[in-house]
Design a protein around this motif. Structure first.
Motif, PDB file in Angstrom:
ATOM      1  N   THR A 104      -9.434 -15.607  12.172  1.00  0.00           N
ATOM      2  CA  THR A 104     -10.195 -15.239  10.980  1.00  0.00           C
ATOM      3  C   THR A 104     -11.698 -15.359  11.186  1.00  0.00           C
ATOM      4  O   THR A 104     -12.464 -14.900  10.362  1.00  0.00           O
ATOM      5  N   GLY A 105     -12.115 -16.017  12.240  1.00  0.00           N
ATOM      6  CA  GLY A 105     -13.537 -16.236  12.459  1.00  0.00           C
ATOM      7  C   GLY A 105     -14.013 -17.568  11.914  1.00  0.00           C
ATOM      8  O   GLY A 105     -15.170 -17.918  12.042  1.00  0.00           O
ATOM      9  N   HIS A 106     -13.120 -18.315  11.294  1.00  0.00           N
ATOM     10  CA  HIS A 106     -13.455 -19.629  10.740  1.00  0.00           C
ATOM     11  C   HIS A 106     -12.749 -20.696  11.563  1.00  0.00           C
ATOM     12  O   HIS A 106     -11.595 -21.031  11.286  1.00  0.00           O
ATOM     13  N   GLY A 107     -13.393 -21.190  12.596  1.00  0.00           N
ATOM     14  CA  GLY A 107     -12.785 -22.214  13.437  1.00  0.00           C
ATOM     15  C   GLY A 107     -11.546 -21.677  14.132  1.00  0.00           C
ATOM     16  O   GLY A 107     -11.550 -20.598  14.704  1.00  0.00           O
ATOM     17  N   THR A 108     -10.450 -22.423  14.046  1.00  0.00           N
ATOM     18  CA  THR A 108      -9.214 -22.006  14.697  1.00  0.00           C
ATOM     19  C   THR A 108      -8.271 -21.263  13.745  1.00  0.00           C
ATOM     20  O   THR A 108      -7.165 -20.908  14.124  1.00  0.00           O
ATOM     21  N   ALA A 109      -8.699 -21.039  12.516  1.00  0.00           N
ATOM     22  CA  ALA A 109      -7.838 -20.392  11.518  1.00  0.00           C
ATOM     23  C   ALA A 109      -7.403 -19.009  11.984  1.00  0.00           C
ATOM     24  O   ALA A 109      -8.132 -18.307  12.690  1.00  0.00           O
ATOM     25  N   ARG A 110      -6.197 -18.642  11.588  1.00  0.00           N
ATOM     26  CA  ARG A 110      -5.682 -17.320  11.952  1.00  0.00           C
ATOM     27  C   ARG A 110      -4.756 -16.806  10.861  1.00  0.00           C
ATOM     28  O   ARG A 110      -4.282 -17.557  10.021  1.00  0.00           O
ATOM     29  N   VAL A 111      -4.510 -15.507  10.920  1.00  0.00           N
ATOM     30  CA  VAL A 111      -3.573 -14.843  10.029  1.00  0.00           C
ATOM     31  C   VAL A 111      -2.484 -14.229  10.904  1.00  0.00           C
ATOM     32  O   VAL A 111      -2.781 -13.490  11.839  1.00  0.00           O
ATOM     33  N   VAL A 112      -1.246 -14.571  10.602  1.00  0.00           N
ATOM     34  CA  VAL A 112      -0.103 -13.927  11.244  1.00  0.00           C
ATOM     35  C   VAL A 112       0.459 -12.960  10.213  1.00  0.00           C
ATOM     36  O   VAL A 112       0.721 -13.340   9.077  1.00  0.00           O
ATOM     37  N   TRP A 113       0.588 -11.710  10.595  1.00  0.00           N
ATOM     38  CA  TRP A 113       0.966 -10.668   9.651  1.00  0.00           C
ATOM     39  C   TRP A 113       2.153  -9.861  10.179  1.00  0.00           C
ATOM     40  O   TRP A 113       2.408  -9.821  11.381  1.00  0.00           O
ATOM     41  N   ALA A 114       2.850  -9.246   9.254  1.00  0.00           N
ATOM     42  CA  ALA A 114       3.966  -8.361   9.580  1.00  0.00           C
ATOM     43  C   ALA A 114       3.960  -7.221   8.575  1.00  0.00           C
ATOM     44  O   ALA A 114       3.607  -7.421   7.411  1.00  0.00           O
TER      45      ALA A 114
ATOM     46  N   GLY B 285       0.845  -1.186   0.000  1.00  0.00           N
ATOM     47  CA  GLY B 285       0.000   0.000   0.000  1.00  0.00           C
ATOM     48  C   GLY B 285       0.882   1.238   0.000  1.00  0.00           C
ATOM     49  O   GLY B 285       2.099   1.160  -0.145  1.00  0.00           O
ATOM     50  N   GLU B 286       0.271   2.371   0.175  1.00  0.00           N
ATOM     51  CA  GLU B 286       1.008   3.630   0.171  1.00  0.00           C
ATOM     52  C   GLU B 286       1.979   3.738   1.332  1.00  0.00           C
ATOM     53  O   GLU B 286       3.049   4.301   1.207  1.00  0.00           O
ATOM     54  N   GLU B 287       1.593   3.202   2.488  1.00  0.00           N
ATOM     55  CA  GLU B 287       2.375   3.405   3.699  1.00  0.00           C
ATOM     56  C   GLU B 287       3.239   2.225   4.092  1.00  0.00           C
ATOM     57  O   GLU B 287       4.168   2.370   4.867  1.00  0.00           O
ATOM     58  N   GLN B 288       2.902   1.020   3.607  1.00  0.00           N
ATOM     59  CA  GLN B 288       3.612  -0.155   4.072  1.00  0.00           C
ATOM     60  C   GLN B 288       3.497  -1.322   3.110  1.00  0.00           C
ATOM     61  O   GLN B 288       2.647  -1.319   2.225  1.00  0.00           O
ATOM     62  N   LEU B 289       4.345  -2.294   3.347  1.00  0.00           N
ATOM     63  CA  LEU B 289       4.266  -3.578   2.682  1.00  0.00           C
ATOM     64  C   LEU B 289       3.854  -4.568   3.764  1.00  0.00           C
ATOM     65  O   LEU B 289       4.482  -4.634   4.818  1.00  0.00           O
ATOM     66  N   ARG B 290       2.775  -5.286   3.524  1.00  0.00           N
ATOM     67  CA  ARG B 290       2.232  -6.224   4.516  1.00  0.00           C
ATOM     68  C   ARG B 290       2.417  -7.647   4.014  1.00  0.00           C
ATOM     69  O   ARG B 290       2.099  -7.956   2.870  1.00  0.00           O
ATOM     70  N   ILE B 291       2.936  -8.490   4.892  1.00  0.00           N
ATOM     71  CA  ILE B 291       3.098  -9.911   4.632  1.00  0.00           C
ATOM     72  C   ILE B 291       2.138 -10.627   5.581  1.00  0.00           C
ATOM     73  O   ILE B 291       2.157 -10.361   6.784  1.00  0.00           O
ATOM     74  N   ALA B 292       1.288 -11.489   5.048  1.00  0.00           N
ATOM     75  CA  ALA B 292       0.340 -12.202   5.900  1.00  0.00           C
ATOM     76  C   ALA B 292       0.353 -13.681   5.528  1.00  0.00           C
ATOM     77  O   ALA B 292       0.386 -14.023   4.350  1.00  0.00           O
ATOM     78  N   VAL B 293       0.329 -14.534   6.541  1.00  0.00           N
ATOM     79  CA  VAL B 293       0.265 -15.978   6.330  1.00  0.00           C
ATOM     80  C   VAL B 293      -0.933 -16.510   7.107  1.00  0.00           C
ATOM     81  O   VAL B 293      -1.018 -16.348   8.325  1.00  0.00           O
ATOM     82  N   ARG B 294      -1.859 -17.109   6.369  1.00  0.00           N
ATOM     83  CA  ARG B 294      -3.056 -17.699   6.990  1.00  0.00           C
ATOM     84  C   ARG B 294      -2.827 -19.194   7.146  1.00  0.00           C
ATOM     85  O   ARG B 294      -2.390 -19.869   6.215  1.00  0.00           O
ATOM     86  N   ASP B 295      -3.116 -19.690   8.338  1.00  0.00           N
ATOM     87  CA  ASP B 295      -3.025 -21.128   8.596  1.00  0.00           C
ATOM     88  C   ASP B 295      -4.346 -21.601   9.180  1.00  0.00           C
ATOM     89  O   ASP B 295      -5.275 -20.807   9.329  1.00  0.00           O
TER      90      ASP B 295
END
Length: 141
Positions: free
Chosen positions: A121-131, A75-85
């Motif tokens: 994420t709201g779907h069971g135990t799924a989550r997103v780890v982001w940086a 984006g304009e302000e940052q680069l975001r890395i996200a991994v969903r498991d």
């Protein structure tokens, strides 16, 4: 002070891989190839590929996931890395590893990024780890 030109849309790239150890190197390659296409500086590419490697490794090692999804978004302000498991028993946290080289992944991520976290994420135990890497921590892509 030079300002980045305003862009209405961000650049986004996502891919899904099996949650297996050999997927970590594939995730690094895919991220690096995309950042090359985006024209990112080699230093920012190295930082992003290290972060991708650490987040994907954590998803593979510390969850019972069958797949992981990695997303890069500039984006304009940052680069975001996200991994969903598909989640695990405990949320990601920085550990004191002493002299042990294993377990330092999130410590590295914390030192390289302007912010990081984990969200369900709201779907069971799924989550997103982001940086996030703020523009200015490296050359923008």
């Amino acid at each position: 002070m030079t300002q980045r030109p305003h862009t209405a849309t961000s650049r986004r790239f996502a891919f899904e891989l099996p949650a297996r150890t050999e997927s970590v190197s594939r995730a690094r390659r895919l991220a690096e190839e995309r950042l090359i296409l985006w024209g990112c500086d080699p230093d920012i590419r190295d930082t992003v590929t290290l972060i991708v490697s650490e987040l994907v490794t954590n998803a593979v090692v510390h969850t019972a996931s069958s797949y992981v999804v990695c997303e890069l978004r500039e984006g304009e302000e940052q680069l975001r890395i996200a991994v969903r498991d598909e989640g695990g028993a405990a949320d990601p946290r920085i550990r004191d590893c002493g002299e042990d080289e294993r377990g330092r992944g999130l410590l590295l991520v914390d030192g390289l990024c302007s912010a990081w976290g984990a969200d369900r994420t709201g779907h069971g135990t799924a989550r997103v780890v982001w940086a996030e890497l703020a523009h200015g921590m490296g050359d923008p892509c």
